[in-house]
Scaffold this motif. Sequence first.
Motif, PDB file in Angstrom:
ATOM      1  N   GLU A 185       0.830  -1.201   0.000  1.00  0.00           N
ATOM      2  CA  GLU A 185       0.000   0.000   0.000  1.00  0.00           C
ATOM      3  C   GLU A 185       0.869   1.258   0.000  1.00  0.00           C
ATOM      4  O   GLU A 185       0.647   2.168  -0.766  1.00  0.00           O
ATOM      5  CB  GLU A 185      -0.904  -0.015   1.224  1.00  0.00           C
ATOM      6  CG  GLU A 185      -1.959   1.055   1.129  1.00  0.00           C
ATOM      7  CD  GLU A 185      -3.200   0.653   1.889  1.00  0.00           C
ATOM      8  OE1 GLU A 185      -3.970   1.531   2.178  1.00  0.00           O
ATOM      9  OE2 GLU A 185      -3.355  -0.538   2.179  1.00  0.00           O
ATOM     10  N   THR A 186       1.900   1.264   0.884  1.00  0.00           N
ATOM     11  CA  THR A 186       2.727   2.465   0.960  1.00  0.00           C
ATOM     12  C   THR A 186       3.461   2.700  -0.353  1.00  0.00           C
ATOM     13  O   THR A 186       3.817   3.808  -0.666  1.00  0.00           O
ATOM     14  CB  THR A 186       3.752   2.382   2.108  1.00  0.00           C
ATOM     15  OG1 THR A 186       4.336   1.107   2.034  1.00  0.00           O
ATOM     16  CG2 THR A 186       3.139   2.618   3.456  1.00  0.00           C
ATOM     17  N   SER A 202       2.056   1.883  -3.381  1.00  0.00           N
ATOM     18  CA  SER A 202       1.112   2.190  -4.450  1.00  0.00           C
ATOM     19  C   SER A 202       0.614   3.623  -4.365  1.00  0.00           C
ATOM     20  O   SER A 202       0.359   4.224  -5.376  1.00  0.00           O
ATOM     21  CB  SER A 202      -0.071   1.232  -4.399  1.00  0.00           C
ATOM     22  OG  SER A 202      -0.899   1.558  -3.330  1.00  0.00           O
ATOM     23  N   VAL A 203       0.493   4.173  -3.139  1.00  0.00           N
ATOM     24  CA  VAL A 203      -0.111   5.499  -3.004  1.00  0.00           C
ATOM     25  C   VAL A 203       0.711   6.590  -3.714  1.00  0.00           C
ATOM     26  O   VAL A 203       0.161   7.319  -4.517  1.00  0.00           O
ATOM     27  CB  VAL A 203      -0.348   5.833  -1.514  1.00  0.00           C
ATOM     28  CG1 VAL A 203      -0.783   7.272  -1.359  1.00  0.00           C
ATOM     29  CG2 VAL A 203      -1.420   4.915  -0.964  1.00  0.00           C
ATOM     30  N   LYS A 221      -5.160  -0.454  -9.046  1.00  0.00           N
ATOM     31  CA  LYS A 221      -3.729  -0.767  -8.954  1.00  0.00           C
ATOM     32  C   LYS A 221      -3.496  -1.790  -7.835  1.00  0.00           C
ATOM     33  O   LYS A 221      -2.765  -2.757  -7.971  1.00  0.00           O
ATOM     34  CB  LYS A 221      -2.978   0.539  -8.641  1.00  0.00           C
ATOM     35  CG  LYS A 221      -1.508   0.431  -8.906  1.00  0.00           C
ATOM     36  CD  LYS A 221      -0.904   1.822  -8.987  1.00  0.00           C
ATOM     37  CE  LYS A 221       0.583   1.716  -9.207  1.00  0.00           C
ATOM     38  NZ  LYS A 221       1.285   1.219  -8.059  1.00  0.00           N
ATOM     39  N   ARG A 222      -4.181  -1.528  -6.727  1.00  0.00           N
ATOM     40  CA  ARG A 222      -4.027  -2.388  -5.557  1.00  0.00           C
ATOM     41  C   ARG A 222      -4.491  -3.817  -5.897  1.00  0.00           C
ATOM     42  O   ARG A 222      -3.818  -4.796  -5.591  1.00  0.00           O
ATOM     43  CB  ARG A 222      -4.881  -1.764  -4.460  1.00  0.00           C
ATOM     44  CG  ARG A 222      -4.835  -2.420  -3.174  1.00  0.00           C
ATOM     45  CD  ARG A 222      -4.057  -1.736  -2.105  1.00  0.00           C
ATOM     46  NE  ARG A 222      -3.887  -2.762  -1.102  1.00  0.00           N
ATOM     47  CZ  ARG A 222      -4.725  -2.933  -0.111  1.00  0.00           C
ATOM     48  NH1 ARG A 222      -5.709  -2.105   0.061  1.00  0.00           N
ATOM     49  NH2 ARG A 222      -4.551  -3.916   0.727  1.00  0.00           N
ATOM     50  N   TRP A 271      -6.289   3.899  -7.586  1.00  0.00           N
ATOM     51  CA  TRP A 271      -5.578   3.205  -6.511  1.00  0.00           C
ATOM     52  C   TRP A 271      -6.145   1.802  -6.269  1.00  0.00           C
ATOM     53  O   TRP A 271      -5.416   0.838  -6.089  1.00  0.00           O
ATOM     54  CB  TRP A 271      -5.622   4.021  -5.218  1.00  0.00           C
ATOM     55  CG  TRP A 271      -4.674   5.178  -5.252  1.00  0.00           C
ATOM     56  CD1 TRP A 271      -3.488   5.236  -5.930  1.00  0.00           C
ATOM     57  CD2 TRP A 271      -4.816   6.442  -4.611  1.00  0.00           C
ATOM     58  NE1 TRP A 271      -2.902   6.451  -5.751  1.00  0.00           N
ATOM     59  CE2 TRP A 271      -3.688   7.228  -4.942  1.00  0.00           C
ATOM     60  CE3 TRP A 271      -5.790   7.009  -3.789  1.00  0.00           C
ATOM     61  CZ2 TRP A 271      -3.487   8.504  -4.477  1.00  0.00           C
ATOM     62  CZ3 TRP A 271      -5.595   8.285  -3.326  1.00  0.00           C
ATOM     63  CH2 TRP A 271      -4.456   9.030  -3.661  1.00  0.00           C
ATOM     64  N   ASN A 301       2.414   6.588  -6.267  1.00  0.00           N
ATOM     65  CA  ASN A 301       2.274   6.554  -7.716  1.00  0.00           C
ATOM     66  C   ASN A 301       1.028   7.285  -8.176  1.00  0.00           C
ATOM     67  O   ASN A 301       0.922   7.666  -9.330  1.00  0.00           O
ATOM     68  CB  ASN A 301       2.216   5.103  -8.194  1.00  0.00           C
ATOM     69  CG  ASN A 301       3.524   4.426  -7.902  1.00  0.00           C
ATOM     70  OD1 ASN A 301       4.515   5.102  -7.654  1.00  0.00           O
ATOM     71  ND2 ASN A 301       3.526   3.121  -7.903  1.00  0.00           N
ATOM     72  N   GLY A 302       0.051   7.492  -7.288  1.00  0.00           N
ATOM     73  CA  GLY A 302      -1.186   8.184  -7.663  1.00  0.00           C
ATOM     74  C   GLY A 302      -1.072   9.697  -7.520  1.00  0.00           C
ATOM     75  O   GLY A 302      -1.916  10.417  -8.040  1.00  0.00           O
ATOM     76  N   TRP A 303      -0.046  10.173  -6.843  1.00  0.00           N
ATOM     77  CA  TRP A 303       0.047  11.630  -6.591  1.00  0.00           C
ATOM     78  C   TRP A 303       0.065  12.460  -7.874  1.00  0.00           C
ATOM     79  O   TRP A 303      -0.630  13.462  -7.965  1.00  0.00           O
ATOM     80  CB  TRP A 303       1.284  11.965  -5.753  1.00  0.00           C
ATOM     81  CG  TRP A 303       1.170  11.530  -4.335  1.00  0.00           C
ATOM     82  CD1 TRP A 303       2.055  10.777  -3.629  1.00  0.00           C
ATOM     83  CD2 TRP A 303       0.100  11.819  -3.410  1.00  0.00           C
ATOM     84  NE1 TRP A 303       1.615  10.564  -2.355  1.00  0.00           N
ATOM     85  CE2 TRP A 303       0.413  11.194  -2.185  1.00  0.00           C
ATOM     86  CE3 TRP A 303      -1.093  12.535  -3.506  1.00  0.00           C
ATOM     87  CZ2 TRP A 303      -0.407  11.247  -1.078  1.00  0.00           C
ATOM     88  CZ3 TRP A 303      -1.913  12.598  -2.387  1.00  0.00           C
ATOM     89  CH2 TRP A 303      -1.554  11.956  -1.209  1.00  0.00           C
ATOM     90  N   CYS A 350      -8.783   9.126  -8.645  1.00  0.00           N
ATOM     91  CA  CYS A 350      -7.589   8.621  -7.944  1.00  0.00           C
ATOM     92  C   CYS A 350      -7.943   7.360  -7.158  1.00  0.00           C
ATOM     93  O   CYS A 350      -7.182   6.401  -7.119  1.00  0.00           O
ATOM     94  CB  CYS A 350      -7.047   9.672  -6.996  1.00  0.00           C
ATOM     95  SG  CYS A 350      -6.218  10.946  -7.896  1.00  0.00           S
ATOM     96  N   ARG A 351      -9.130   7.431  -6.521  1.00  0.00           N
ATOM     97  CA  ARG A 351      -9.550   6.286  -5.706  1.00  0.00           C
ATOM     98  C   ARG A 351      -9.660   5.040  -6.599  1.00  0.00           C
ATOM     99  O   ARG A 351      -9.136   3.979  -6.271  1.00  0.00           O
ATOM    100  CB  ARG A 351     -10.903   6.633  -5.055  1.00  0.00           C
ATOM    101  CG  ARG A 351     -11.471   5.596  -4.145  1.00  0.00           C
ATOM    102  CD  ARG A 351     -11.193   5.928  -2.680  1.00  0.00           C
ATOM    103  NE  ARG A 351     -11.502   4.777  -1.858  1.00  0.00           N
ATOM    104  CZ  ARG A 351     -10.624   3.963  -1.367  1.00  0.00           C
ATOM    105  NH1 ARG A 351      -9.340   4.159  -1.554  1.00  0.00           N
ATOM    106  NH2 ARG A 351     -10.979   2.927  -0.626  1.00  0.00           N
TER     107      ARG A 351
END
Length: 570
Positions: free
Chosen positions: A7-8, A10-11, A322-323, A319, A13-15, A315-316
């Motif tokens: 998770e840490t 993947s986040v 992606k997750r 994410w 990469n969405g910024w 984004c959600r």
Amino acid sequence: MKNLKRETFSVPNGWPILLLGILITLVLSLYLRHKDRKQFLLQFEHETEQAMRRIQYRMERYESALIQARAFFHSSVIVSADEFHEYFQETQLMERFPGIQGMGLAIKVPKDKLKHYQVWPQGNRSEFFTILYLDPINERNNRAIGYDMFSEANRRETMIKARDSGQSAFTGKIELVQENEINPQPGLNLYVPYYKKNAPLNTIEGRRKNLIGFIFSPFRTYDLFNEIFKETNLNIDVEIFDGNDLDPKNLLYDYNLVPEYQNPHHKFRLIERMNLFGRTFTFHFVPTPLFIRQSQSLMPIITAIIGFLFTLLFCRIFWITKRQMEISKASEETLSTALKVRDDFFSIASHELKTPLTSLKLHTQMIQRGIKQNDPTVYSQERVNALIEQTDKQTQRLERVVDDMLDISRIKTGKLTIEKDFVNLSDLVSDVIARMTGQFQMIPGGAPRLKLSKDSEGFWDPIRIEQVITNLLTNALKYGNNKEIDVEVSSLPNEVFLSVKDYGRGISPEYKEKIFNSFERAGVSASEISGLGLGLYISKQIVKSHGGEIWVESEPGKGSLFRVKLPRKA
Ligand code: ADP
């Protein structure tokens, strides 16, 4: 732990998407705001133009009424007061174009004829222009009859300008003589010069000589501009000044102007100038607060909110997708690892089962062959003993494999039972070593070197602890390169320690933790040294279920020291 790590990663990469979304939203809402503002300014300018056009149109109407009146005067030799009154009424000027105070005639009275006219104020002047007629006849206008308009500078200047130019002329801000004091308003006069009929007027001298007087109209500025603006539905406030500046002294009119807009730095103000009959008037326009509010549409804010929400949503979804992809990738990996473990296990297990079985089969076949050939040595004491020993050894090996497999299935299903009793660890170690005597024959001295504390009692499951001891000793034999083995039982008030040390191949650091996992063989192949990779895993589960710990200290090539710590009472 693994999930958290994913998770840490993947986040962040969405910024960029989040930032891009916010940026687009911002630009879009700023653009819409800018568009609103432009639209508003256009509308504001349009309204000011409209207001000025109305004023111009109305003033031109007044002037043409005065010019028509002049024509009326020209049409007869003498126009009496009654005739003028009738004419004025017919024009319907007051009704059609309200805001005007009336229409009048002021004539030039030479000094010597003064006594024939009612002229005021009296004084020593070279020329007099006295108001002869002023319609409509009412108390206010009557007050002005006889007034010499040349007696006041502003009027005089304007009349001279009109006389000399032959054009209509507007005074600046004046005080009307008919003005009452209760509610005074600034005034304006519009003059149209009135010359003798058919006189030569193409020179100034001609115009001066032949001037009879002026047709004029007085205006009260608030009445005038209120009437002009009354019919309109303008969204603007205005101040009108006589002259070129916004000088409060010269204020002719202010409409609705709220104090905050009197601030000359107000960002929306517009200053316009208009030339009317030789006079400059300055207009100070500001939009009404309502107009400003109405022009600020909610679109930019709504766009900003929707854009922001949409970005968040996007984004959600990004994410989550992606997750999910990462999770499915991870589960694929887990699955393939599990399949590999299963395949490895089958190959190891089959090897482990096959070896003792083959050995047993060979022995049986040898005996069968001996019996068939009537070989008497088959029945010799020596051969029978050897056969029994081999059979026992291979059966034990088979039993160990089956036991390990049973244990692992118990552990995995949580059914590993522990039955505790008072146990002396040193005694237990001695028993196991005694039972394994045959196996220790390969090492120097034929048995491990022992150092056993007497005070080694605890409340444990004797069978399970025995299993741990057996496993550690078996491993020391398997991986100890047939060198010495040291076994030690030491104690503290609350804990007892077991150490098994060999001087064999050792374990490389990367495997120090892993060897306690199931089916982990630290790169040792089954053909090299037999084993299922379950012993240490089972030992660890047993030690753990006693509240203890097991670990290894080792250096590759120098041997390994396995240590077990058992609390006396779990
Ligand atoms: P097995 O001995 O059946 O493979 P274990 O669980 O007892 O299974 O041991 C796991 C692995 O740990 C072994 O395959 C071996 O590589 C390593 N290992 C265990 N004990 C020792 C030791 N005393 N010295 C070196 N390696 C060892």
